[in-house]
Structures are given as C-alpha cells and as structure tokens.
Scaffold this motif. Structure first.
Motif, mmCIF file in Angstrom:
data_model
loop_
_atom_site.group_PDB
_atom_site.id
_atom_site.type_symbol
_atom_site.label_atom_id
_atom_site.label_comp_id
_atom_site.label_asym_id
_atom_site.label_seq_id
_atom_site.Cartn_x
_atom_site.Cartn_y
_atom_site.Cartn_z
ATOM 1 N N ARG A 95 -3.242 -2.421 -7.888
ATOM 2 C CA ARG A 95 -2.084 -1.625 -7.481
ATOM 3 C C ARG A 95 -2.460 -0.159 -7.284
ATOM 4 O O ARG A 95 -2.078 0.470 -6.294
ATOM 5 C CB ARG A 95 -0.963 -1.745 -8.509
ATOM 6 C CG ARG A 95 0.236 -0.922 -8.106
ATOM 7 C CD ARG A 95 1.479 -1.283 -8.845
ATOM 8 N NE ARG A 95 2.574 -0.469 -8.338
ATOM 9 C CZ ARG A 95 3.833 -0.870 -8.302
ATOM 10 N NH1 ARG A 95 4.151 -2.071 -8.721
ATOM 11 N NH2 ARG A 95 4.761 -0.077 -7.839
ATOM 12 N N GLN A 99 -2.289 1.670 -3.664
ATOM 13 C CA GLN A 99 -1.363 2.792 -3.475
ATOM 14 C C GLN A 99 -2.121 4.078 -3.159
ATOM 15 O O GLN A 99 -1.632 4.903 -2.393
ATOM 16 C CB GLN A 99 -0.464 2.963 -4.700
ATOM 17 C CG GLN A 99 0.603 1.888 -4.746
ATOM 18 C CD GLN A 99 1.578 2.076 -5.875
ATOM 19 O OE1 GLN A 99 1.187 2.224 -7.023
ATOM 20 N NE2 GLN A 99 2.839 2.055 -5.561
ATOM 21 N N ARG A 105 4.113 2.366 -1.197
ATOM 22 C CA ARG A 105 4.263 0.922 -0.991
ATOM 23 C C ARG A 105 2.951 0.269 -0.570
ATOM 24 O O ARG A 105 2.945 -0.860 -0.079
ATOM 25 C CB ARG A 105 5.367 0.661 0.046
ATOM 26 C CG ARG A 105 6.763 0.980 -0.504
ATOM 27 C CD ARG A 105 7.841 0.909 0.554
ATOM 28 N NE ARG A 105 7.635 1.907 1.615
ATOM 29 C CZ ARG A 105 7.902 3.216 1.488
ATOM 30 N NH1 ARG A 105 8.395 3.700 0.376
ATOM 31 N NH2 ARG A 105 7.677 4.034 2.498
ATOM 32 N N HIS A 107 0.609 -1.098 -2.165
ATOM 33 C CA HIS A 107 0.249 -2.357 -2.826
ATOM 34 C C HIS A 107 0.856 -3.563 -2.119
ATOM 35 O O HIS A 107 0.472 -4.695 -2.395
ATOM 36 C CB HIS A 107 0.660 -2.335 -4.301
ATOM 37 C CG HIS A 107 2.119 -2.129 -4.527
ATOM 38 N ND1 HIS A 107 2.775 -0.986 -4.117
ATOM 39 C CD2 HIS A 107 3.055 -2.919 -5.106
ATOM 40 C CE1 HIS A 107 4.061 -1.091 -4.445
ATOM 41 N NE2 HIS A 107 4.255 -2.247 -5.038
ATOM 42 N N ARG A 108 1.793 -3.331 -1.198
ATOM 43 C CA ARG A 108 2.421 -4.433 -0.460
ATOM 44 C C ARG A 108 1.915 -4.537 0.971
ATOM 45 O O ARG A 108 2.338 -5.421 1.706
ATOM 46 C CB ARG A 108 3.945 -4.235 -0.423
ATOM 47 C CG ARG A 108 4.589 -4.250 -1.793
ATOM 48 C CD ARG A 108 6.075 -4.556 -1.645
ATOM 49 N NE ARG A 108 6.778 -4.328 -2.898
ATOM 50 C CZ ARG A 108 7.586 -3.285 -3.124
ATOM 51 N NH1 ARG A 108 7.783 -2.383 -2.188
ATOM 52 N NH2 ARG A 108 8.199 -3.158 -4.277
ATOM 53 N N LYS A 109 1.037 -3.619 1.376
ATOM 54 C CA LYS A 109 0.584 -3.587 2.771
ATOM 55 C C LYS A 109 -0.708 -4.384 2.948
ATOM 56 O O LYS A 109 -1.681 -4.162 2.242
ATOM 57 C CB LYS A 109 0.332 -2.138 3.212
ATOM 58 C CG LYS A 109 1.577 -1.270 3.241
ATOM 59 C CD LYS A 109 1.217 0.160 3.666
ATOM 60 C CE LYS A 109 2.426 1.072 3.639
ATOM 61 N NZ LYS A 109 2.043 2.475 3.898
ATOM 62 N N LYS A 110 -0.711 -5.272 3.921
ATOM 63 C CA LYS A 110 -1.933 -6.033 4.231
ATOM 64 C C LYS A 110 -3.103 -5.098 4.538
ATOM 65 O O LYS A 110 -4.249 -5.406 4.242
ATOM 66 C CB LYS A 110 -1.695 -6.954 5.429
ATOM 67 C CG LYS A 110 -0.966 -8.242 5.094
ATOM 68 C CD LYS A 110 -1.170 -9.265 6.207
ATOM 69 C CE LYS A 110 -0.477 -10.581 5.878
ATOM 70 N NZ LYS A 110 0.963 -10.556 6.235
#
Length: 125
Positions: A95, A99, A105, A107-110
């Motif tokens: 994470r 980040q 955000r 940690h949510r991005k490819k």
C-alpha cells in the motif's frame, strides 16, 4: 513471514526511485520530482510538513518526514504498523509503495503494480 518497518520500505523506495547513490539533487519527471524519493510538489503539500518542497531535493531526512506524514494521512493503519515494526509485505508495504507512486488512491490503480513489484524485490532482497 517477516515483519517490516519504515526503514526497509523507505530504503526500497529510494533504491527504485534514485538507485544506490545518495539521491541528493536528483530531479526527475521533467525536473518536477525532487531528491532521493522523487517527491512532487503536490505530494509535499499533501504531507503538510512545514518547510519547502525544495528541501526534498537536498535533505533525505526531511524527505522521509514528508513520506511518513503523507502516509499517516492516506494510509494510517499501514503507517502505524510500519512505525511499530509489525507491517506485512503484501498489505502494508504494498500500500505504501503504490500510494507513493500513484497518490492517495494509488493502491487501487493497475498502473502502480509494476512499481510495487520493483519495490517488493528490493524489500525482500
């Protein structure tokens, strides 16, 4: 599995960002990313650490304060575990790295997965 602290993650991120040298005075991303951790102005501002963005270019300890403050804001649980030395590789270190690379955000991005793999390879070296 091994537990991780700020030192191992910061050292891994620095290695990925600026290699094995000091990282001092290194500018990247068209001159907008500063120092050992390649900190952008918006990231520095988001960290709310007093001082100047320019200081990230020449002061590794200051840059580390910026990274830690940014992560306390956007990844508080992971930051707390890193401080305690109880962080996990695949949740907390991932994470923080993602980040650092991709923003709040990230940690949510490819797009940050390849960066994370590079940092992971350094952490587990």
């Amino acid at each position: 599995s091994a537990q991780h602290s700020w030192r191992s993650v910061l050292d891994a991120i620095k290695q990925v960002e600026t290699g094995s040298g000091s990282g001092i005075n290194v500018r990247g991303d068209g001159g907008r990313a500063f120092g050992p951790y390649q900190i952008h102005k918006a990231y520095w501002q988001d960290s709310r650490v007093p001082g100047t963005h320019a200081r990230c270019l020449t002061d590794r300890a200051y840059s580390e304060r910026v990274v830690k403050a940014y992560m306390r804001r956007y990844a508080p649980a992971a930051a707390a575990r890193l401080k305690a030395g109880t962080a996990t590789l695949l949740v907390d270190c991932a994470r923080i790295a993602r980040q650092h690379n991709g923003g709040p955000r990230g940690h949510r991005k490819k797009a940050t997965l390849a960066y994370w793999i590079k940092v992971k390879n350094e952490v587990t070296r």
